[in-house]
Design a protein around this motif. Structure first.
Motif, PDB file in Angstrom:
ATOM      1  N   THR A 127       0.844  -1.199   0.000  1.00 57.43           N
ATOM      2  CA  THR A 127       0.000   0.000   0.000  1.00 57.43           C
ATOM      3  C   THR A 127       0.872   1.239   0.000  1.00 57.43           C
ATOM      4  OG1 THR A 127      -1.796  -1.118   1.175  1.00 57.43           O
ATOM      5  CG2 THR A 127      -1.759   1.289   1.290  1.00 57.43           C
ATOM      6  N   TYR A 128       0.575   2.135  -0.927  1.00 57.28           N
ATOM      7  CA  TYR A 128       1.241   3.440  -0.997  1.00 57.28           C
ATOM      8  C   TYR A 128       0.293   4.497  -0.452  1.00 57.28           C
ATOM      9  CZ  TYR A 128       5.335   2.383  -3.979  1.00 57.28           C
ATOM     10  OH  TYR A 128       6.533   1.934  -4.472  1.00 57.28           O
ATOM     11  N   THR A 129       0.774   5.330   0.444  1.00 57.97           N
ATOM     12  CA  THR A 129       0.035   6.485   0.952  1.00 57.97           C
ATOM     13  C   THR A 129       0.914   7.696   0.685  1.00 57.97           C
ATOM     14  OG1 THR A 129      -0.973   5.154   2.690  1.00 57.97           O
ATOM     15  CG2 THR A 129      -0.995   7.550   2.993  1.00 57.97           C
ATOM     16  N   GLY A 130       0.381   8.636  -0.100  1.00 60.91           N
ATOM     17  CA  GLY A 130       1.247   9.738  -0.489  1.00 60.91           C
ATOM     18  C   GLY A 130       0.536  11.010  -0.859  1.00 60.91           C
ATOM     19  N   THR A 131       1.330  11.933  -1.402  1.00 55.58           N
ATOM     20  CA  THR A 131       0.860  13.247  -1.817  1.00 55.58           C
ATOM     21  C   THR A 131       1.362  13.521  -3.224  1.00 55.58           C
ATOM     22  OG1 THR A 131       0.960  14.032   0.459  1.00 55.58           O
ATOM     23  CG2 THR A 131       0.893  15.713  -1.255  1.00 55.58           C
ATOM     24  N   LEU A 132       0.456  13.992  -4.069  1.00 55.85           N
ATOM     25  CA  LEU A 132       0.841  14.443  -5.399  1.00 55.85           C
ATOM     26  C   LEU A 132       1.365  15.863  -5.229  1.00 55.85           C
ATOM     27  CD1 LEU A 132       0.899  13.730  -8.404  1.00 55.85           C
ATOM     28  CD2 LEU A 132      -1.363  14.759  -8.599  1.00 55.85           C
ATOM     29  N   GLU A 133       2.676  16.030  -5.378  1.00 58.05           N
ATOM     30  CA  GLU A 133       3.322  17.308  -5.095  1.00 58.05           C
ATOM     31  C   GLU A 133       3.320  18.251  -6.288  1.00 58.05           C
ATOM     32  OE1 GLU A 133       7.101  16.056  -3.614  1.00 58.05           O
ATOM     33  OE2 GLU A 133       6.192  15.032  -1.918  1.00 58.05           O
TER      34      GLU A 133
ATOM     35  N   ALA B 109       4.374  -8.363   3.848  1.00 64.80           N
ATOM     36  CA  ALA B 109       5.504  -9.038   4.501  1.00 64.80           C
ATOM     37  C   ALA B 109       5.928  -8.326   5.783  1.00 64.80           C
ATOM     38  CB  ALA B 109       6.688  -9.116   3.543  1.00 64.80           C
ATOM     39  N   GLY B 110       5.252  -7.201   6.097  1.00 63.69           N
ATOM     40  CA  GLY B 110       5.589  -6.456   7.304  1.00 63.69           C
ATOM     41  C   GLY B 110       6.693  -5.440   7.102  1.00 63.69           C
ATOM     42  N   THR B 111       7.125  -5.253   5.861  1.00 62.40           N
ATOM     43  CA  THR B 111       8.162  -4.263   5.566  1.00 62.40           C
ATOM     44  C   THR B 111       7.500  -2.924   5.252  1.00 62.40           C
ATOM     45  OG1 THR B 111       8.199  -4.975   3.261  1.00 62.40           O
ATOM     46  CG2 THR B 111       9.835  -5.950   4.743  1.00 62.40           C
ATOM     47  N   SER B 112       8.288  -1.848   5.375  1.00 61.20           N
ATOM     48  CA  SER B 112       7.762  -0.512   5.086  1.00 61.20           C
ATOM     49  C   SER B 112       8.913   0.397   4.679  1.00 61.20           C
ATOM     50  CB  SER B 112       7.042   0.063   6.311  1.00 61.20           C
ATOM     51  OG  SER B 112       7.941   0.182   7.391  1.00 61.20           O
ATOM     52  N   GLY B 113       8.556   1.550   4.145  1.00 66.58           N
ATOM     53  CA  GLY B 113       9.576   2.501   3.712  1.00 66.58           C
ATOM     54  C   GLY B 113       8.951   3.725   3.086  1.00 66.58           C
ATOM     55  N   SER B 114       9.757   4.436   2.313  1.00 69.03           N
ATOM     56  CA  SER B 114       9.265   5.627   1.628  1.00 69.03           C
ATOM     57  C   SER B 114       9.415   5.430   0.122  1.00 69.03           C
ATOM     58  CB  SER B 114      10.027   6.873   2.083  1.00 69.03           C
ATOM     59  OG  SER B 114      11.397   6.739   1.788  1.00 69.03           O
ATOM     60  N   PHE B 115       8.699   6.239  -0.658  1.00 70.54           N
ATOM     61  CA  PHE B 115       8.768   6.138  -2.114  1.00 70.54           C
ATOM     62  C   PHE B 115       8.671   7.519  -2.740  1.00 70.54           C
ATOM     63  CE2 PHE B 115       4.230   6.381  -1.437  1.00 70.54           C
ATOM     64  CZ  PHE B 115       3.781   7.152  -2.492  1.00 70.54           C
ATOM     65  N   THR B 116       9.133   7.602  -3.970  1.00 75.47           N
ATOM     66  CA  THR B 116       8.846   8.739  -4.844  1.00 75.47           C
ATOM     67  C   THR B 116       8.392   8.162  -6.175  1.00 75.47           C
ATOM     68  OG1 THR B 116      11.107   8.910  -5.703  1.00 75.47           O
ATOM     69  CG2 THR B 116      10.574  10.245  -3.757  1.00 75.47           C
ATOM     70  N   MET B 117       7.538   8.891  -6.859  1.00 75.68           N
ATOM     71  CA  MET B 117       7.062   8.497  -8.192  1.00 75.68           C
ATOM     72  C   MET B 117       7.187   9.696  -9.115  1.00 75.68           C
ATOM     73  SD  MET B 117       3.532   6.459  -7.179  1.00 75.68           S
ATOM     74  CE  MET B 117       2.975   6.362  -8.851  1.00 75.68           C
TER      75      MET B 117
END
Length: 133
Positions: A101-107, A120-128
């Motif tokens: 699941t991605y939770t984000g903001t369109l900048e 799998a219980g992993t998490s982190g940050s993303f950019t698109m």
């Protein structure tokens, strides 16, 4: 004496007038970017390629996940904020998760960022960024 009309100048003058008269015609600022603009092709910083459709507060699409195939996307947006879940259709290959699941903001029109979690219980940050790499 006939004066030639400059359509470029006329259009610029009209936009200037409309911007002064109504803020609805003003160019969007970063805080006014709507997630309806998510519609299109995107690539995230993990190399995953997305095709998204955003309309009426809903997000639909697909994502090509490196070494794990094409997944289905469903989610929601409000203003410039969005959440979507990518689901891996069975059979799930070894080393691939069931969903993320991605939770984000369109900048801006071409950039979004946020955080992710996976089954799998992993998490982190993303950019698109807009477009496919």
């Amino acid at each position: 004496y006939m004066r030639k009309i400059s359509y470029v100048g006329l259009a610029a003058s009209l936009m200037l007038l409309l911007t002064a008269v109504s803020p609805a015609f003003a160019a969007p600022t970063e805080s006014k970017v709507s997630c309806m603009l998510l519609t299109g092709r995107w690539t995230d910083d993990y190399g995953y390629q997305y095709f998204l459709i955003a309309f009426g507060g809903k997000i639909f699409g697909i994502v090509k996940v490196t070494d794990c195939g094409v997944w289905i996307i469903r989610g929601n947006y409000s203003g410039s904020s969005f959440t979507f879940t990518a689901t891996n259709p069975p059979p799930i290959e070894e080393g691939c998760t069931e969903w993320f699941t991605y939770t984000g903001t369109l900048e801006s029109f071409s950039h979004a960022s946020g955080t992710w979690v996976s089954s799998a219980g992993t998490s982190g940050s993303f950019t698109m960024d807009r477009g496919w790499a």
